[in-house]
Write a protein that holds these residues in place. Structure first.
Motif, short mmCIF file in Angstrom:
data_model
loop_
_atom_site.label_atom_id
_atom_site.label_comp_id
_atom_site.label_asym_id
_atom_site.label_seq_id
_atom_site.Cartn_x
_atom_site.Cartn_y
_atom_site.Cartn_z
N ARG A 32 -15.70 16.87 27.26
CA ARG A 32 -14.97 18.14 27.30
C ARG A 32 -15.47 19.13 26.25
NH1 ARG A 32 -9.16 15.08 27.90
NH2 ARG A 32 -9.14 14.90 30.19
N LEU A 33 -15.86 18.59 25.09
CA LEU A 33 -16.34 19.45 24.01
C LEU A 33 -17.71 20.03 24.32
CD1 LEU A 33 -15.88 20.49 21.10
CD2 LEU A 33 -17.03 18.41 20.29
N SER A 85 -17.55 9.49 26.27
CA SER A 85 -16.09 9.55 26.29
C SER A 85 -15.59 10.92 26.75
CB SER A 85 -15.53 9.23 24.91
OG SER A 85 -15.91 10.23 23.97
N LYS A 86 -14.37 10.97 27.23
CA LYS A 86 -13.82 12.22 27.74
C LYS A 86 -13.76 13.33 26.69
CE LYS A 86 -11.01 10.23 31.45
NZ LYS A 86 -9.62 10.05 31.98
N PRO A 87 -13.33 13.03 25.45
CA PRO A 87 -13.29 14.12 24.45
C PRO A 87 -14.65 14.75 24.19
CG PRO A 87 -11.97 12.26 23.72
CD PRO A 87 -12.72 11.79 24.92
N TRP A 94 -9.26 21.18 30.31
CA TRP A 94 -8.72 20.12 29.49
C TRP A 94 -7.78 19.18 30.25
CZ3 TRP A 94 -10.90 19.22 24.99
CH2 TRP A 94 -11.66 20.25 24.41
#
Length: 331
Positions: free
Chosen positions: A313-314, A308-310, A326
């Motif tokens: 990004r993390l 997933s994108k979150p 972000w």
């Protein structure tokens, strides 16, 4: 801008699902015969196919700065996650001391070391004619079983699986596209189904250790000549199953295709979830309810979360050594 080739995204997505699913099946292979057969069937071709695709995308090895690029992409994340997994295992398994062995990769991290080594080997093999390079790589793979390296530097796996990487390096897309013919796909379905039946009923006790690529012939309990002949037979079966699998992959874009571009993250991270679950009562629950198909559903869920994108990004700063953007759409 060159249009993205969704065929390889779809292939990597399907293979990553098999990787996660196969790892979830591992605790049950000694208790349930059909699970052992399914696990063995998966391991015959899923990593060879992954490695083949990695080789296919390594054609720029000759470009200036390529070695530095893969060092940053592979070795730095390896060192970091080797440390993170060491700390994680310290708490998860309640160890008395923190163990950090840089040269003995934890679990799935072997792939990062081997992938780096395969790219380095291209500095020599990639400049040879394929009629010379491929037989030499095959010879390396067969003789690799004579080493007692086990997991050290992932040396045994590097040698064992190198022929698949080099074969992918020499392959061109038009050659792969020949697999998409309707009659080839029909034959591929028959091959994959036939291999499962052969494993299930012909070789139900086939030791899965042969497919890991990390064991020496002596550890596997055979002489070196017998081991080389056995490994050669496994190579043939793996190639047949690998190309059969690749022929069935669609080329158009799907909603899940994006996960194929994020398999590196899923591969690195899924061990944290899997190792935790295996220390709980979850495996006993699966065995009590015979819920082995649920493991496939869980594997899909793990992929969706970790891809997933979150999460991307993390984790991106840890894997790509750059600050997350972000507002940027992750591809």
């Amino acid at each position: 801008m060159k249009e993205r080739d969704y065929y390889f995204d779809n292939a990597k997505c399907a293979l990553m699902l098999l990787v996660v699913f196969g790892h979830f099946l591992r605790p049950y292979i000694d208790s349930v015969l059909w699970v052992h057969s399914l696990y063995t069937w998966i391991f015959f071709f899923h990593m060879p196919a992954f490695i083949f695709i990695s080789g296919y995308f390594s054609k720029k090895f000759y470009e200036r700065g390529y070695l530095q690029k893969i060092t940053k992409k592979l070795l730095l994340p390896y060192i970091l996650f080797q440390l993170l997994y060491s700390v994680y295992y310290f708490f998860l398994y309640d160890k008395q001391s923190l163990e950090f062995e840089l040269l003995t990769p934890h679990w799935s991290l072997w792939f990062l070391l081997s992938l780096f080594s395969w790219n380095v080997l291209l500095l020599w093999f990639g400049r040879l004619p394929k009629r010379m390079a491929l037989p030499l790589a095959l010879l390396l793979g067969l003789t690799g079983g004579m080493l007692e390296a086990e997991k050290w530097l992932s040396l045994s796996r590097t040698l064992t699986f190198f022929p698949f990487f080099l074969l992918g390096f020499f392959f061109e897309k038009p050659t792969i596209e020949r697999l998409f013919a309707a009659r080839v796909r029909i034959v591929s379905l028959i091959v994959l189904a036939g291999m499962f039946l052969l494993i299930r009923f012909g070789f139900p006790d086939l030791p899965q250790d042969w497919l890991y690529g990390s064991k020496s012939y002596d550890t596997l309990g055979v002489s070196e000549p017998a081991g080389m002949m056995s490994r050669l037979a496994i190579y043939v079966a793996s190639l047949l199953m690998m190309f059969s699998f690749l022929s069935l992959i669609p080329s158009r874009r799907f909603s899940f295709s994006v996960l194929g571009a994020r398999t590196f993250y899923i591969y690195i991270l899924h061990g944290f979830i899997l190792k935790y679950l295996h220390e709980t009562s979850f495996p006993d629950f699966i065995m009590d309810v015979h819920g082995y198909p649920l493991l496939l559903v869980l594997s899909v869920a793990v992929m969706l979360v970790l891809g997933s994108k979150p999460v991307i990004r993390l984790v991106r700063p840890l894997l790509e050594w750059r600050l997350p953007k972000w507002r940027q759409t992750t591809s």
